[in-house]
Design an enzyme around this catalytic site. Structure first.
Site, PDB file in Angstrom:
ATOM      1  N   GLY A  67       0.802  -1.010  -0.029  1.00 40.50           N
ATOM      2  CA  GLY A  67       0.054   0.106  -0.111  1.00 40.50           C
ATOM      3  C   GLY A  67       0.823   1.062  -0.034  1.00 40.50           C
ATOM      4  O   GLY A  67       1.970   1.511   0.829  1.00 40.50           O
TER       5      GLY A  67
ATOM      6  N   ASP B 254      -1.766   4.716  -6.199  1.00 40.36           N
ATOM      7  CA  ASP B 254      -0.208   4.625  -5.799  1.00 40.36           C
ATOM      8  C   ASP B 254       0.655   5.855  -6.366  1.00 40.36           C
ATOM      9  O   ASP B 254       1.575   6.417  -6.107  1.00 40.36           O
ATOM     10  CB  ASP B 254       0.371   2.975  -6.440  1.00 40.36           C
ATOM     11  CG  ASP B 254      -0.148   2.146  -5.770  1.00 40.36           C
ATOM     12  OD1 ASP B 254       0.922   1.629  -4.599  1.00 40.36           O
ATOM     13  OD2 ASP B 254      -0.902   1.541  -5.921  1.00 40.36           O
TER      14      ASP B 254
END
Length: 355
Positions: free
Chosen positions: A54, A240
């Site tokens: 993550g 991201d």
């Protein structure tokens, strides 16, 4: 957030020994285990093999990698080498580069004998800031949901994992859903399995279950069908990397979900901290490095065997080759709104807000 009723963060520090602890996400959902990290090498390995993953969590963990490097060798060469090695561990997520830049900016002017203390202190600050950032994302998302939807039960679809396991706590895309559930809004979440790493099945379904939010796991290919049938009110995902023009790089398969939502007039939201925004507006965003991971992630699957042990099984014929890009890019025209800790914006507004 909570695991079996007990509060946990994905990463926490032990200041008495100057080490950190993480949840080993490669063992979820079948085994909940934690482990200590003591060194730069251990941090790099945890990022590479996705014990931590993550974008926001990678950034926080990488910052501690710099601190560990300064503990063993606080020279300029050590700082430069550690930054380079950490950057190569997961090159697509811009939060990693953001964290490295922030650490370097503060540490370079400081004398070597004071660098570890300064680095450790800054890591604690970055960790605490991530929690506050995700809380703000959740509240902005909650207010937006309340103002734009008036239904007895909201049907939400999410892709991959952008919950608290992808951050220090609360999450990005799931943070508004946690706040909505806590406030009493009736939610049901469609959870993409997210092949090949199955983070939706392994992580999102697990943490939603821990929070007792109703959810249903679906294959990645079922999302378009649900949208056609009117079973999805909105889609919300993390990111991201986000361009200044509003293009979004996220887990592979996000692009296809965005197209399906666009074709069915379903809002498509992205929730991410502003540290995920790539402020270099001059680059061709579609030329950013897209991480290509090992083909075994496509050719193999992990699960529990009859002895309740984690094992990998082969799902393709021996000798089959596989291509495994970890991310794709969704053009801004498919994105309805982007939620950051500062507010809710259209993709076209990002450049004026964050330039």
């Amino acid at each position: 957030m909570k695991v079996n009723g007990e509060h946990f963060q994905t990463i926490w520090l032990d200041s008495t020994e100057s080490i950190i602890h993480i949840i080993d996400q490669t063992k979820l959902p079948h085994h909940f285990t934690t482990k200590p990290l003591h060194s730069l090498d251990e941090v790099i390995n945890a990022i590479k093999i996705m014990e931590v993953r993550g974008a926001p969590l990678i950034g926080v963990t990488a910052a501690f990698g710099i601190a560990f490097a300064m503990k063993s060798n606080s020279s300029d060469d050590s700082l430069k080498d550690a930054s380079s090695r950490l950057f190569q561990s997961r090159p697509t997520a811009v939060n990693l580069q953001w964290a490295l830049n922030r650490m370097n900016k503060e540490l370079i002017p400081i004398t070597s004998e004071k660098r570890f203390e300064a680095a450790w202190s800054l890591c604690q600050t970055i960790l605490d800031e991530d929690i506050k950032t995700n809380q703000s994302i959740g509240l902005h998302g909650l207010h937006f949901i309340e103002n734009h939807f008036n239904k007895k039960t909201l049907q939400v679809l999410t892709h991959c994992n952008a919950g608290w396991l992808a951050t220090v706590d609360y999450g990005t895309a799931l943070s508004p859903l946690y706040y909505a559930h806590n406030k009493g809004l009736d939610l049901h979440v469609w959870v993409d399995e997210t092949r090949p790493r199955n983070q939706g099945a392994h992580l999102t379904a697990w943490e939603l279950g821990q929070h007792k939010i109703p959810h249903t796991l679906i294959s990645d290919n079922a999302g378009g069908h649900l949208m056609q049938k009117g079973e999805v009110d909105f889609v919300i995902v993390g990111a991201d990397r986000i361009s200044m023009h509003g293009d979004v790089c996220n887990k592979i398969g996000t692009y296809l979900k965005a197209i399906a939502a666009f074709e069915n007039n379903i809002p498509f939201y992205v929730a991410a901290p502003k540290s995920t925004i790539d402020t270099d507006a001059t680059k061709n965003f579609f030329d950013i490095p897209i991480e290509s991971r090992h083909e075994e992630e496509v050719l193999m699957m992990q699960g529990l065997n009859s002895n309740n042990e984690l094992t990998n099984i082969q799902i393709a014929p021996k000798g089959t080759r596989a291509f495994n890009p970890a991310f794709d890019i969704t053009p801004y025209k498919y994105i309805t709104k982007i939620i950051t800790e500062d507010g809710v914006y259209s993709p076209q507004e990002l450049k004026s807000v964050y330039s």
